[in-house]
Enzyme design. Structure first.
Site, PDB file in Angstrom:
ATOM      1  N   CYS A  83       0.368  -0.588   0.474  1.00  0.00           N
ATOM      2  CA  CYS A  83       0.040  -0.097   0.019  1.00  0.00           C
ATOM      3  C   CYS A  83       0.563   1.438  -0.103  1.00  0.00           C
ATOM      4  O   CYS A  83       0.328   2.528  -0.629  1.00  0.00           O
ATOM      5  CB  CYS A  83      -0.918   0.031   0.947  1.00  0.00           C
ATOM      6  SG  CYS A  83      -2.236  -0.919   0.968  1.00  0.00           S
ATOM      7  N   HIS A 319      -9.163   3.372  -1.834  1.00  0.00           N
ATOM      8  CA  HIS A 319      -8.127   2.863  -1.486  1.00  0.00           C
ATOM      9  C   HIS A 319      -7.448   2.216  -2.886  1.00  0.00           C
ATOM     10  O   HIS A 319      -7.326   0.428  -2.733  1.00  0.00           O
ATOM     11  CB  HIS A 319      -7.723   2.390  -0.135  1.00  0.00           C
ATOM     12  CG  HIS A 319      -6.855   1.468  -0.134  1.00  0.00           C
ATOM     13  ND1 HIS A 319      -5.203   2.206  -0.445  1.00  0.00           N
ATOM     14  CD2 HIS A 319      -6.153   0.197   0.725  1.00  0.00           C
ATOM     15  CE1 HIS A 319      -4.473   1.750   0.008  1.00  0.00           C
ATOM     16  NE2 HIS A 319      -4.560   0.696   0.823  1.00  0.00           N
TER      17      HIS A 319
END
Length: 365
Positions: A83, A319
Site C-alpha cells: 500500500c 483505497h
C-alpha cells in the site's frame, strides 16, 4: 545538496472495483496523468516511477509511458511496497534528485483491482510470524490499542462528512484529470446515511469480539495519482512554482500482525531526526484504510483530528492500493495552497507485512 520540489500533482477519479473503470487496464488508466503532468516539460523528464500492487505484473510504469505517447527515451520503473508503493515512488524520485541521479521525475502509482488477474492476495509474512488478512490486522490494532467500535465509527463519520463537504465545495476538482467522461469519484454518485449504516454494521473479520465493519473500513478501488518532482533550480528556470519541498523520509518496520500502527514508528523517528514535534506539523495525511488504524495512530502520536486528513480520505473515496500514497501527497499539494502560514506537512502510510513510510515536506513561500 540538490533540493527536490513538487511542482504539480494530479489524480484520476477513484472508481469502485467492478464499477466505472472495470474494463480499464492500469496503464490506460494512468496514461492521462502522464500527458497532463508532462505538458511543457517533456524534454526534461528523466524517468517515470510508479507503484503498483495487484498486477498484472511487468513494468507498468514503462508500459504507461508508451501508452501515453511520451518519447521512447523516457524510461519507467515499477515499485511494489504494497500500500505504500505510490508514496515510495515519490520518495525515491526525491532521493534520486538529491543524489544527482536526475532532475525531473513523474512519480506516483496506479491500481486496477477490477482488472487484476490475481484471484487472491500475495503472502505478507511467514506463517511462523503470522500472516493475517488486512481486516484481521485492523482488528489486531483495535484490540491492542484499545480502539472501540464507537471510536472507529465516530472517526469514520467525521471523515465521511469531511469528504462530502470537500466534494460539494469543489475542493477535489483541481486534483482530478478526467478519464473518459468520468470527472468525479464514484463514491459521490449517491450519498448514504452513514450514521445509520454505522449503527447497523456488524463486525466482518472477528465475529465474536470484533469492531471493524464494512462501514468503518475503506473500499477496494481503481485509480491513479502522480506528482511532478523537479530539482528546485530547474523548476524555477522553467517558471514552475515549487509548492512542496522534500525535507526527509523514513521507512520502518513493525510486527506484521499490526501493520496499521506502522506509521507511528516512522513518523516518530522522522520527527526526532529533524528536531520536530507533532505541534510543528501543520497537516498530516495518513491513509484511511481502516478507521481503527487512524484512531490508533492519532492516539499514539497525539495528533489532533483538526490536523489530520482535513478534507476526508479513503474511508469514503476509496483505497486504490498502489496509488493511495500518491493521493496523500496530491491532497497536501492543494491543501497548502488554500491555507496560509503552513510550514511543514507530512504524508504517511502503513503496508502489509508491517512496513510504515513517512515523508516530510516543507511548504515553500
Amino acid at each position: 545538496m540538490k533540493r527536490a520540489v513538487v511542482v504539480q500533482a494530479k489524480r484520476t477519479p477513484i472508481g469502485k472495483k467492478g464499477g466505472t473503470f472495470r474494463d480499464i487496464e492500469p496503464h490506460i488508466l494512468a496514461a492521462p496523468l502522464l500527458r497532463e503532468l508532462s505538458t511543457g516539460i517533456t524534454s526534461e523528464i528523466d524517468e517515470i516511477i510508479f507503484g503498483n500492487v495487484v498486477g498484472p505484473g511487468g513494468n507498468i510504469a514503462r508500459l504507461t509511458v508508451l501508452e501515453s505517447g511520451l518519447p521512447l527515451s523516457v524510461t519507467g520503473m515499477t515499485i511494489d511496497r504494497q500500500c505504500s508503493a505510490g508514496l515510495e515512488a515519490i520518495r525515491t524520485a526525491c532521493h534520486f534528485i538529491q543524489g544527482k541521479a536526475g532532475s525531473c521525475y513523474i512519480a506516483g502509482g496506479v491500481e486496477s483491482a477490477s482488472t487484476s488477474p490475481f484471484p487472491g492476495r500475495a503472502r505478507f509474512s511467514p506463517d511462523r510470524l503470522g500472516d493475517p488478512d488486512m481486516g484481521v490486522a485492523a482488528e489486531n490494532v483495535a484490540q491492542k490499542y484499545g480502539i472501540t467500535k464507537k471510536m472507529q465509527d465516530d472517526y469514520a463519520l467525521l471523515s465521511y462528512k469531511r469528504s462530502w463537504n470537500s466534494f460539494r465545495e469543489g475542493l477535489y476538482q483541481p486534483e482530478i484529470v478526467e478519464v473518459g467522461e468520468m470527472n468525479i469519484d464514484e463514491c459521490f454518485y449517491k450519498e448514504r446515511d452513514l450514521e445509520k449504516l454505522l449503527k447497523r454494521a456488524k463486525p466482518i473479520f472477528c465475529k465474536e469480539a470484533g469492531t471493524v465493519t464494512a462501514a468503518n473500513s475503506c473500499g477496494i478501488n481503481d485509480g491513479a495519482a502522480a506528482v511532478l518532482v523537479m530539482e528546485e533550480k530547474l523548476a524555477k528556470e522553467h517558471n514552475m512554482k515549487p509548492v512542496l519541498r522534500f525535507a526527509d523520509s523514513i521507512v520502518s518496520g513493525v510486527h506484521p500482525d499490526y501493520p496499521g500502527i506502522s506509521p507511528v514508528r516512522a513518523i516518530h523517528s522522522l520527527l526526532n531526526r529533524n528536531g520536530l514535534s507533532i505541534k510543528d506539523i501543520d497537516l498530516f495525511e495518513i491513509n484511511e484504510a481502516f478507521a481503527s488504524k487512524i484512531v490508533a495512530c492519532a492516539q499514539e502520536l497525539s495528533i489532533p483530528y483538526e490536523k489530520l486528513n482535513v478534507s476526508g480520505g479513503a474511508l469514503t473515496t476509496g483505497h486504490p492500493y498502489g496509488a493511495s500514497g500518491a493521493i496523500l501527497v496530491t491532497r497536501l499539494f492543494y491543501e497548502v495552497q488554500r491555507r496560509k502560514g503552513m510550514k511543514y506537512v507530512l504524508a504517511s502510510i502503513g503496508s502489509a507485512g508491517g512496513v510504515g513510510l513517512a515523508v516530510l515536506f516543507e511548504v515553500t513561500e
